[in-house]
Scaffold this active site. Structure first.
Site, short mmCIF file in Angstrom:
data_model
loop_
_atom_site.label_atom_id
_atom_site.label_comp_id
_atom_site.label_asym_id
_atom_site.label_seq_id
_atom_site.Cartn_x
_atom_site.Cartn_y
_atom_site.Cartn_z
N GLY A 17 0.80 -1.32 -0.02
CA GLY A 17 0.16 0.06 0.17
C GLY A 17 1.01 1.15 -0.09
O GLY A 17 2.10 1.03 -0.31
N GLU A 90 9.89 -3.31 3.56
CA GLU A 90 10.48 -2.38 2.54
C GLU A 90 10.91 -3.27 1.35
O GLU A 90 12.01 -2.92 0.57
CB GLU A 90 11.53 -1.44 3.08
CG GLU A 90 11.07 -0.70 4.62
CD GLU A 90 10.17 0.41 3.93
OE1 GLU A 90 9.66 0.54 2.68
OE2 GLU A 90 9.85 0.89 4.90
N GLN A 92 10.28 -3.29 -1.65
CA GLN A 92 10.33 -2.51 -3.11
C GLN A 92 11.69 -1.98 -3.25
O GLN A 92 12.07 -1.83 -4.23
CB GLN A 92 9.61 -1.40 -3.21
CG GLN A 92 9.88 -0.25 -2.18
CD GLN A 92 9.52 -0.19 -0.71
OE1 GLN A 92 8.89 -1.29 -0.36
NE2 GLN A 92 9.96 0.72 -0.20
N CYS A 149 -8.26 15.01 2.25
CA CYS A 149 -9.74 14.85 2.42
C CYS A 149 -10.49 13.88 3.08
O CYS A 149 -11.54 13.92 3.67
CB CYS A 149 -10.48 14.82 1.02
SG CYS A 149 -10.15 13.21 0.34
N CYS A 178 -5.51 10.29 -1.63
CA CYS A 178 -6.44 9.69 -2.38
C CYS A 178 -6.28 10.02 -4.02
O CYS A 178 -5.46 10.85 -4.31
CB CYS A 178 -7.79 9.80 -1.95
SG CYS A 178 -8.43 11.35 -2.55
ZN ZN Z 1 -8.09 13.23 -0.89
#
Ligand code: ZN
Length: 187
Positions: A17, A90, A92, A149, A178
């Site tokens: 993620g 980690e 990646q 947000c 997002c």
């Molecule tokens: Zn957002």
């Protein structure tokens, strides 16, 4: 999710993620459960990531578990010994050889748990993580909360103008965003 624990069965789990999504926390949780069950656990992280501690995996929420820092993925095979459970944080940051390393460990009957970023700061798939997702038996995508947000967030916004793929840091350099609030870097 696999629940079978048998020395004959190995498999690969990937936890991935954005930053601040709780990947390391989830990795630590799974490794602790295995330790509580008296299973032998070996935990690795790339030597590049010494943000908080060179001898521990530390989540942003300050949970920690002792780990071995390695320069190459190959060292994971050499140093995992008899461990039944192998954790890699980690992931990646390792080169493409980490795919073969995970396959070899799983083929040898080990439970391999990898945690890492699925996308870089440009929202592009990060390193070997896409291939690991393809070969894994189990995938968990963790979501952060968008710092603009409050929506579920799976992207990492870099706040500095650095254009290297790897700039190690945390709260002062990155934010979880997002899809709507994420702004791709210029250039
Ligand atoms: Zn957002």
């Amino acid at each position: 999710m696999l629940h079978v624990i048998d020395k004959e069965y190995g498999w690969i789990e990937v936890i991935c993620g954005s930053m601040f999504s709780g990947k390391s926390e989830e990795l630590i949780r799974r490794l602790r459960r295995a330790q509580i069950a008296q299973q032998q656990v070996a935990i690795f992280k790339p030597a590049i990531d010494d943000r908080y501690s060179s001898s521990h995996i530390v989540s942003h929420s300050e949970q920690r578990i002792p780990s071995i820092a390695v320069q190459t993925a190959q060292e994971i095979i050499e140093k995992s010994g008899d461990a039944h459970v192998v954790g890699i944080d980690e992931v990646q940051f390792f080169g493409p050889e980490v795919i073969d390393v995970c396959e070899k460990l799983a083929d040898a009957g080990k439970r391999v748990i990898c945690a890492g970023l699925d996308q870089d700061y440009r929202a592009q798939p990060f390193g070997s993580v896409p291939q690991l997702l393809a070969i894994a038996e189990s995938i968990t995508k963790t979501l952060a909360i968008c710092m603009c947000c409050g929506a579920p967030a799976n992207r990492t916004q870099r706040l500095s103008k650095d254009s290297d793929q790897v700039v190690v840091g945390a709260k002062e350099i990155y934010e979880a965003r997002c899809r709507k609030c994420y702004t791709p870097p210029a250039g």
